[in-house]
Design an enzyme around this catalytic site. Structure first.
Site, short mmCIF file in Angstrom:
data_model
loop_
_atom_site.label_atom_id
_atom_site.label_comp_id
_atom_site.label_asym_id
_atom_site.label_seq_id
_atom_site.Cartn_x
_atom_site.Cartn_y
_atom_site.Cartn_z
N ASP A 152 -0.05 -1.72 -4.81
CA ASP A 152 1.13 -2.00 -4.01
C ASP A 152 1.12 -3.42 -3.44
OD1 ASP A 152 3.44 -0.63 -2.12
OD2 ASP A 152 2.26 -2.09 -1.02
N ALA A 184 6.18 -0.24 -2.06
CA ALA A 184 6.34 -0.17 -3.53
C ALA A 184 5.87 1.19 -4.03
CB ALA A 184 5.56 -1.29 -4.21
N ASP A 185 4.75 1.66 -3.52
CA ASP A 185 4.28 3.00 -3.88
C ASP A 185 5.27 4.07 -3.44
OD1 ASP A 185 1.86 2.52 -5.18
OD2 ASP A 185 0.71 2.44 -3.33
N LEU A 186 5.72 3.98 -2.20
CA LEU A 186 6.58 5.03 -1.66
C LEU A 186 7.93 5.08 -2.37
CD1 LEU A 186 5.74 4.55 2.11
CD2 LEU A 186 4.94 6.37 0.61
N GLY A 189 7.45 6.56 -5.76
CA GLY A 189 7.35 8.01 -5.66
C GLY A 189 8.70 8.68 -5.53
#
Length: 412
Positions: A152, A184-186, A189
């Protein structure tokens, strides 16, 4: 807490979760909250990397640290954990058997890694043509960066987010700044969740699954929203604006006599109301400031005047007057203040859950409020391999077979 008898939107959907850390687990936790049966596959001995990403850790009843990091707990509720060594051929066979009973598989291995174990999308979909396979990587399955590891922090830099986050470069404290949470990860997801739901609808209509290629970098660029559009429309890369807005004025943090507040004027009518409260109705009549476009062009003149006016009163005085006039504004809370806010509490944005190691587990609740199929909190984030025997029994393995696999360390 909802009744366990309440219906759930994804009841009957089974998800095989081969992901770890955040983007994948965030996706599968959302699916699990909506009722899917999520089977979290982990490495024997270590499990998901985030189990050890502490402190802080969950406290037991005596106040001592347990083995479960708060990071892991935040992204893994409503799942069942099975520990399988996928490097072992017998472990690979178990994954294939599980895949035949699942609707969705989510994984975030490096490009090509699962093919080494015979667990790639092509192989698994040959066994189960209706399987929806969602692969989450840093850079996607194609392109010159496909083999790079994606994190991220790096994606926030490569994808441009750090170029528009933080104080202006011409002010003290300016320079590259990441967002305080792994956005970015969230976002990846959440986009993955949307893609999976779309693929399931297509599967239900046609009987055919498909492969979803999700990349953190793609998502990072997509979620730049108006800033990305600003660049594409003008060819000029926007810079950092600190706590100000690129396209709206006044829309930023201001200092009061005893603290700070957010003033978020979204239209010209709200600006006129603010001017009345500030005792400066002339601002709303000034051709330099009357329309938002004028205020954006003349922000260097207007904002210092607003800042001087706001500094003459307390935060409570401003917030009371602005809220009464329905001018968007807000306090700047730390997390303790945010979770203690009476509105947050009324919205039930925390949930207490029973955990095998502690009676103190409290988690951030799902923000999804469904009237007919509400979110349920069925399982606390599982211990490593907590459901291994249970899930293997559901596959039809006998107790001696399960014991033999455990003795060979294929499962744990």
């Amino acid at each position: 807490m909802t009744s366990p008898l309440s219906p759930q939107a994804l009841a009957g959907v089974r998800v095989l979760d081969l992901s770890r850390v955040l983007a994948g687990p965030w996706c599968t936790q959302t699916l699990a909250d909506l009722g899917a049966d999520v089977i979290k596959v982990e490495r024997p001995g270590g499990g998901d990397d985030t189990r050890s990403w502490g402190p802080p850790y969950l406290k037991d009843s005596q106040g001592a640290d347990t083995s479960e990091a708060a990071y892991y707990l935040g992204a893994n509720r409503n799942k069942r954990s099975i520990a399988i060594d996928i490097a072992n051929p017998e472990g690979q066979a178990l994954i294939k058997r599980l895949a035949t009973q699942c609707d969705v598989l989510v994984e975030n291995f490096k490009v090509g890694d699962l093919a080494r174990y015979g667990l790639d999308a092509e192989t698994l979909r040959a066994i189960n043509p209706g399987l929806v396979v969602c692969s989450i990587t840093g850079f996607g399955q194609t392109g010159p960066y496909q083999d790079r590891a994606g994190y991220d922090y790096a994606i926030q830099g490569i994808g441009g987010l750090m170029s528009v986050t933080g104080e202006r470069d011409d002010l003290p404290g300016g320079g590259p700044q990441k967002v305080g949470v792994a956005v970015a990860d969230l976002f990846t997801g959440l986009y993955s969740t949307v893609a999976i739901l779309a693929a399931l609808r297509h599967r239900d209509a046609t009987g055919q699954g498909q492969v979803i290629d999700m990349a953190l970098l793609d998502t990072q660029l997509a979620m730049l929203a108006n800033l990305g559009s600003n660049y594409l429309c003008t060819g000029k890369a926007p810079g950092r604006m600190g706590n100000a807005h690129q396209n709206i004025v006044p829309y930023q943090v201001f200092e009061c006599s005893d603290g700070h507040l957010i003033l978020a004027v979204g239209n010209d009518g709200q600006f006129a109301k603010f001017c009345e409260i500030a005792g400066r109705p002339d601002w709303a009549q000034d051709p330099r400031f009357a329309r938002n476009a004028d205020r954006v062009r003349n922000r260097e003149v207007l904002v210092p005047e607003i800042a001087a006016a706001i500094k003459t009163r307390t935060r409570a005085e401003w917030l009371g007057a602005l809220e009464a006039a329905k001018v968007p504004c807000g306090a700047i809370n730390n997390l303790a203040e945010a979770f203690a806010d009476p509105h947050v509490q009324a919205r039930e944005m925390t949930v207490a859950m029973e955990h095998p190691l502690s009676d103190r587990l409290k988690l951030v609740a799902s923000p999804i409020k469904l009237s007919a199929t509400p979110v349920q909190y069925r399982h606390a984030p599982p211990l490593l391999g907590q459901h291994t025997a249970e899930l293997l029994a559901e596959l039809g393995l006998s107790e001696p077979e399960i014991r033999a696999l455990s003795e060979k360390r294929v499962v744990a």
